[in-house]
Write a protein that holds these residues in place. Structure first.
Motif, PDB file in Angstrom:
ATOM      1  N   LYS A   1     -18.746  61.709  22.962  1.00  0.00           N
ATOM      2  CA  LYS A   1     -18.545  61.102  21.643  1.00  0.00           C
ATOM      3  C   LYS A   1     -19.436  61.770  20.602  1.00  0.00           C
ATOM      4  O   LYS A   1     -18.974  62.140  19.522  1.00  0.00           O
ATOM      5  CB  LYS A   1     -18.844  59.598  21.683  1.00  0.00           C
ATOM      6  CG  LYS A   1     -18.645  58.951  20.327  1.00  0.00           C
ATOM      7  CD  LYS A   1     -19.080  57.496  20.291  1.00  0.00           C
ATOM      8  CE  LYS A   1     -18.712  56.830  18.979  1.00  0.00           C
ATOM      9  NZ  LYS A   1     -19.539  57.254  17.840  1.00  0.00           N
TER      10      LYS A   1
ATOM     11  N   GLU B   1     -18.547  63.958  17.141  1.00  0.00           N
ATOM     12  CA  GLU B   1     -19.050  63.726  15.777  1.00  0.00           C
ATOM     13  C   GLU B   1     -19.557  65.033  15.166  1.00  0.00           C
ATOM     14  O   GLU B   1     -19.378  65.282  13.973  1.00  0.00           O
ATOM     15  CB  GLU B   1     -20.160  62.658  15.760  1.00  0.00           C
ATOM     16  CG  GLU B   1     -19.801  61.302  16.401  1.00  0.00           C
ATOM     17  CD  GLU B   1     -18.626  60.576  15.754  1.00  0.00           C
ATOM     18  OE1 GLU B   1     -18.007  61.114  14.824  1.00  0.00           O
ATOM     19  OE2 GLU B   1     -18.325  59.450  16.200  1.00  0.00           O
TER      20      GLU B   1
ATOM     21  N   HIS C   1     -16.564  66.706  13.968  1.00  0.00           N
ATOM     22  CA  HIS C   1     -16.072  66.086  12.726  1.00  0.00           C
ATOM     23  C   HIS C   1     -16.863  66.598  11.528  1.00  0.00           C
ATOM     24  O   HIS C   1     -16.307  66.895  10.479  1.00  0.00           O
ATOM     25  CB  HIS C   1     -16.192  64.561  12.795  1.00  0.00           C
ATOM     26  CG  HIS C   1     -15.360  63.954  13.879  1.00  0.00           C
ATOM     27  ND1 HIS C   1     -15.377  62.615  14.174  1.00  0.00           N
ATOM     28  CD2 HIS C   1     -14.489  64.523  14.750  1.00  0.00           C
ATOM     29  CE1 HIS C   1     -14.548  62.386  15.181  1.00  0.00           C
ATOM     30  NE2 HIS C   1     -13.997  63.528  15.551  1.00  0.00           N
TER      31      HIS C   1
ATOM     32  N   ASP D   1     -17.369  52.806  14.244  1.00  0.00           N
ATOM     33  CA  ASP D   1     -16.226  53.725  14.323  1.00  0.00           C
ATOM     34  C   ASP D   1     -14.951  52.996  13.911  1.00  0.00           C
ATOM     35  O   ASP D   1     -14.065  53.585  13.285  1.00  0.00           O
ATOM     36  CB  ASP D   1     -16.085  54.318  15.725  1.00  0.00           C
ATOM     37  CG  ASP D   1     -17.168  55.363  16.007  1.00  0.00           C
ATOM     38  OD1 ASP D   1     -18.313  54.954  16.261  1.00  0.00           O
ATOM     39  OD2 ASP D   1     -16.884  56.567  15.952  1.00  0.00           O
TER      40      ASP D   1
ATOM     41  N   GLU E   1     -10.867  59.836  17.105  1.00  0.00           N
ATOM     42  CA  GLU E   1     -11.646  58.622  16.894  1.00  0.00           C
ATOM     43  C   GLU E   1     -11.258  57.467  17.804  1.00  0.00           C
ATOM     44  O   GLU E   1     -12.093  56.626  18.133  1.00  0.00           O
ATOM     45  CB  GLU E   1     -11.513  58.139  15.446  1.00  0.00           C
ATOM     46  CG  GLU E   1     -12.326  58.913  14.441  1.00  0.00           C
ATOM     47  CD  GLU E   1     -13.825  58.724  14.580  1.00  0.00           C
ATOM     48  OE1 GLU E   1     -14.274  57.887  15.384  1.00  0.00           O
ATOM     49  OE2 GLU E   1     -14.554  59.443  13.887  1.00  0.00           O
TER      50      GLU E   1
ATOM     51  N   HIS F   1     -13.398  56.750  20.563  1.00  0.00           N
ATOM     52  CA  HIS F   1     -14.726  56.257  20.192  1.00  0.00           C
ATOM     53  C   HIS F   1     -14.753  54.738  20.119  1.00  0.00           C
ATOM     54  O   HIS F   1     -15.661  54.088  20.606  1.00  0.00           O
ATOM     55  CB  HIS F   1     -15.150  56.824  18.827  1.00  0.00           C
ATOM     56  CG  HIS F   1     -15.280  58.317  18.831  1.00  0.00           C
ATOM     57  ND1 HIS F   1     -15.666  59.031  17.728  1.00  0.00           N
ATOM     58  CD2 HIS F   1     -15.081  59.236  19.812  1.00  0.00           C
ATOM     59  CE1 HIS F   1     -15.695  60.323  18.023  1.00  0.00           C
ATOM     60  NE2 HIS F   1     -15.334  60.470  19.273  1.00  0.00           N
TER      61      HIS F   1
END
Ligand code: FE2
Ligand code: FE2
Lengths: 321, 120
Positions: free
Chosen positions: A71, A75, A78, A129, A158, A161
């Motif tokens: 996870k 990020e 992202h 999230d 996502e 997540h």
């Protein structure tokens, strides 16, 4: 062409749902608003790794550790998609990062809250999230092409997540008395800051809504917040837990949940830098940047060296494919 | 144009002097920008996936692997330095694509054939 004509062509495109691309003409304010918003979004992804990274080495099992690592790595990705989208608007990566380090650029305030127990990691996945997803799903339709495309990619990633967070809390909610208490405590601490993620109330503003007109945003803060409350108020029942709001109640007439007032004083104070971890987060980012300096330099030196002694095995892209 | 944006939405945190200056592109960073193209499956075209910074092509491919293929989204990666891409100018789109505008006879639907004609 005059600026007025260019502005008209620009707005016509937006009204017809034609995406704006980097080389298209756009008003300066549109460019600046996008730079501010996309870079803040990127910084939020990157700073957001810190509270969770705090628990990677202390996750309760190998499985949870692997999940959390994946996870947190997402990020980072992202952040990268967003920094790249931001660069297409004419600002360099370095400037963007400098703005974060100097405190000029902001990131989501939610990451200035501490992660005290393991349950916080579950609560972040589910609530933080979860709130981010609502915003990001809306942003897949934003008017600036590179931002919209980054959002599509992010949204695909996502969902795991949020699900892993909820599932992790589900395990705690079915555990020992201490585990249940830990679960409820994390929900209590993360609920209000999650609601604050949606920003000030719509009624706070009297100005015309440029971001809506430009279709950078497509839903108001209050609309998104209400969607979030309606979603979470149902999900929390499955955990057998409660949300820390005695005003939370289903309103049959509105077909929505009513909920209590956010502590706006706390909201503004954290935005202004007085949250529990603002200082710590920025320092961690700066430290990582400074301590990585030699790696960046070494890689650049190595690349330079390799360039001067060409590798005969390298063909063009077509040959390599 | 002088628009004062006073309303701030989710993800757009109010701050008078927040971000958004466009200054010169002159930067100390030695890592150029690369565009990444990914073939998602054998038999399909490479498709633009995004961009990233890397010191050289090898590092760009490794970074692209980490960033764009974490869930097996690719079987092949191309990287090319962004500065080596020449793009058409959107402002000239009118003239550039004009020659195709009046050539409807290039489309199969231009030809009216009796219904009896099959498989065509
Ligand atoms: Fe994210
Ligand atoms: Fe996430």
């Amino acid at each position: 062409m005059s600026v007025q004509e260019l502005e008209k062509i620009f707005q016509d495109k937006i009204d017809k749902e034609v995406k704006l691309e980097p080389k298209d003409w756009m008003p300066d304010a549109y460019r600046k608003t996008n730079i501010r918003q996309i870079s803040q979004h990127a910084h939020s992804e990157i700073v957001g790794m810190l509270p969770e990274g705090n628990w990677i080495s202390r996750a309760p099992s190998l499985k949870r550790k692997a999940i959390l690592l994946a996870k947190v790595q997402d990020e980072a990705g992202h952040g990268l998609y967003l920094y790249s989208a931001c660069e297409t608007l004419g600002i360099t990566r370095e400037e963007t990062i400098n703005d974060l380090h100097s405190g000029k650029a902001k990131y989501s305030s939610i990451f200035n809250y501490p992660t005290i127990t393991w349950a916080d990691i579950g609560a972040i996945g589910w609530l933080v999230d979860g709130a981010a997803i609502l915003n990001q799903v809306m942003l897949t339709r934003t008017s600036y092409g590179p931002y919209a495309r980054a959002m599509v990619r992010i949204c695909k990633e996502e969902s795991f997540h949020q699900r892993q967070g909820f599932e992790s809390l589900l395990v705690l909610s079915r555990g020992t008395k201490e585990q249940k208490e830990m679960c409820q405590d994390a929900i209590n601490r993360w609920w209000w800051p999650s609601l604050m993620m949606f920003g000030p109330k719509d009624s706070e503003s009297t100005n015309s809504d440029q971001s809506m007109k430009w279709k950078i945003k497509r839903k108001t803060n209050d609309e998104l917040r209400q969607n979030f409350v309606d979603m979470i108020a149902e999900q929390v029942k499955i955990l057998g837990m409660t949300l820390p709001d005695d005003k939370l109640k289903w309103n049959e007439e509105r077909r929505h949940y009513d909920f209590g007032e956010i502590n706006w004083e706390e909201f503004w104070s954290v935005v202004k830098g007085n949250g529990p971890c603002n200082k710590q987060r920025l320092e961690a980012r700066k430290k990582a940047w400074e301590e990585g300096e030699w790696v960046r330099e070494a890689a650049a030196a190595f690349a330079k060296k390799r360039k001067t002694s060409p590798n005969p095995s390298k063909g063009g892209a077509l040959a390599a494919a | 144009m002088n628009i004062l944006l006073r309303k701030f939405y989710y993800g757009d945190i109010p701050e008078d002097k927040t971000g958004g200056n466009i200054v010169s592109k002159d930067t100390k960073s030695d890592w150029p920008l690369w565009e990444v193209f990914i073939r998602s499956k054998q038999g399909l075209d490479h498709k633009h996936a995004g961009s990233l910074h890397a010191a050289d092509a090898q590092m760009a491919i490794e970074n692209a692997r980490d960033v764009y293929t974490r869930r097996m989204e690719g079987v092949s990666i191309w990287v090319v330095e962004s500065k080596d891409i020449t793009a058409s100018n959107p402002e000239e789109a009118g003239e550039l694509y004009e020659p195709a505008v009046d050539k409807v006879y290039r489309h199969p639907t231009f030809y009216d054939l009796p219904d009896e004609v099959k498989h065509m």
